[in-house]
Scaffold this active site. Structure first.
Site, PDB file in Angstrom:
ATOM      1  N   CYS A 197       0.836  -1.206   0.000  1.00  0.00           N
ATOM      2  CA  CYS A 197       0.000   0.000   0.000  1.00  0.00           C
ATOM      3  C   CYS A 197       0.867   1.252   0.000  1.00  0.00           C
ATOM      4  O   CYS A 197       1.575   1.505  -0.970  1.00  0.00           O
ATOM      5  CB  CYS A 197      -0.984  -0.041   1.178  1.00  0.00           C
ATOM      6  SG  CYS A 197      -2.348   1.145   1.001  1.00  0.00           S
ATOM      7  N   HIS A 247      -3.998  -4.682  -0.081  1.00  0.00           N
ATOM      8  CA  HIS A 247      -3.604  -5.228   1.220  1.00  0.00           C
ATOM      9  C   HIS A 247      -3.699  -6.755   1.195  1.00  0.00           C
ATOM     10  O   HIS A 247      -4.791  -7.306   1.359  1.00  0.00           O
ATOM     11  CB  HIS A 247      -4.514  -4.687   2.318  1.00  0.00           C
ATOM     12  CG  HIS A 247      -4.312  -3.242   2.624  1.00  0.00           C
ATOM     13  ND1 HIS A 247      -3.364  -2.795   3.513  1.00  0.00           N
ATOM     14  CD2 HIS A 247      -4.924  -2.135   2.137  1.00  0.00           C
ATOM     15  CE1 HIS A 247      -3.400  -1.472   3.568  1.00  0.00           C
ATOM     16  NE2 HIS A 247      -4.342  -1.049   2.739  1.00  0.00           N
ATOM     17  N   GLU A 291      -2.807  -8.763   3.465  1.00  0.00           N
ATOM     18  CA  GLU A 291      -3.198  -9.229   4.796  1.00  0.00           C
ATOM     19  C   GLU A 291      -4.703  -9.117   5.023  1.00  0.00           C
ATOM     20  O   GLU A 291      -5.229  -9.687   5.984  1.00  0.00           O
ATOM     21  CB  GLU A 291      -2.421  -8.461   5.872  1.00  0.00           C
ATOM     22  CG  GLU A 291      -2.894  -7.057   6.155  1.00  0.00           C
ATOM     23  CD  GLU A 291      -2.395  -6.008   5.158  1.00  0.00           C
ATOM     24  OE1 GLU A 291      -2.612  -4.809   5.410  1.00  0.00           O
ATOM     25  OE2 GLU A 291      -1.800  -6.385   4.122  1.00  0.00           O
TER      26      GLU A 291
END
Length: 214
Positions: A81, A186, A188
């Protein structure tokens, strides 16, 4: 065990990234100390927030040159990001110069009818570098989670590893060049697809670790 250092410069939730890397079998440490970064087998640079505060914090902690040295050494590096955007020369979001590791500019999405800015939520990747190590066992049109108002525009389009279309604008969603990889989305927060990408990075770092130890 493989050691991955996650760069701490007060710009984002680092622990969720660590959990994804640990799930793939890596040992992680969150640090801003150049010696600890240099001792790690691979580096992850996450980030959430604005461009200028991010690069100021990198410089306030004397991390700019250590990060450049680590990248030049060939060590596997992953930006996430904002950690992608600050690798570039500059951003339309602010006045500070970026790290200049990847030539190019960070642009703002142009307003258009029915376009939501920021792009927040799930969108579909289109892989521009199908053999990029991050994409192993990933569907060519995988869905991942975005949250951004700015996107990177590399000077050399060959570094673009994936693109995404938001409204009528198709922009870079990931870059890859030698040991440097970085994504706008992202991983995650991108469910099993994102975890697989983090696992792919861990696998790449393990391979590099073996090569350097031979």
């Amino acid at each position: 065990m493989l050691k991955i250092a996650v760069v701490d410069y007060d710009m984002g939730n680092l622990h969720s990234v660590c959990k994804g890397l640990q799930h793939a079998g890596a040992q992680t440490s969150i640090t801003h100390l150049p010696a600890e970064l240099a001792a790690a087998d691979a580096i992850v640079l996450p980030g959430v927030g604005a461009f200028d505060p991010a690069v100021k914090k990198i410089r306030d902690r004397d991390l700019e040159q250590p990060l450049k040295d680590i990248i030049a050494s060939g060590k596997p590096f992953l930006g996430i990001c904002l950690g992608l955007q600050i690798l570039f020369d500059r951003s339309e979001e602010g006045e500070e110069m970026g790290l200049g590791i990847v030539p190019g500019i960070v642009r703002k999405f142009q307003p258009e009818a029915d376009l939501t800015i920021p792009q927040m939520g799930w969108n579909q990747l289109q892989l521009a570098q199908p053999h990029c190590p991050l994409w192993g066992q990933i569907d060519a049109n995988a869905w991942v989670y975005f949250d951004h108002s700015y996107y990177v525009e590399p000077l050399q389009t060959s570094v673009t590893a994936a693109v995404v279309t938001h409204g009528t604008q198709t922009v870079a969603a990931a870059i890859a060049r030698a040991n440097v990889m970085a994504v706008q989305f992202h991983p995650e927060k991108s469910s099993t697809t994102g975890l697989q990408m983090l696992a792919n990075f861990v696998r790449l770092a393990q391979s590099a670790q073996i090569l350097t130890s031979v």
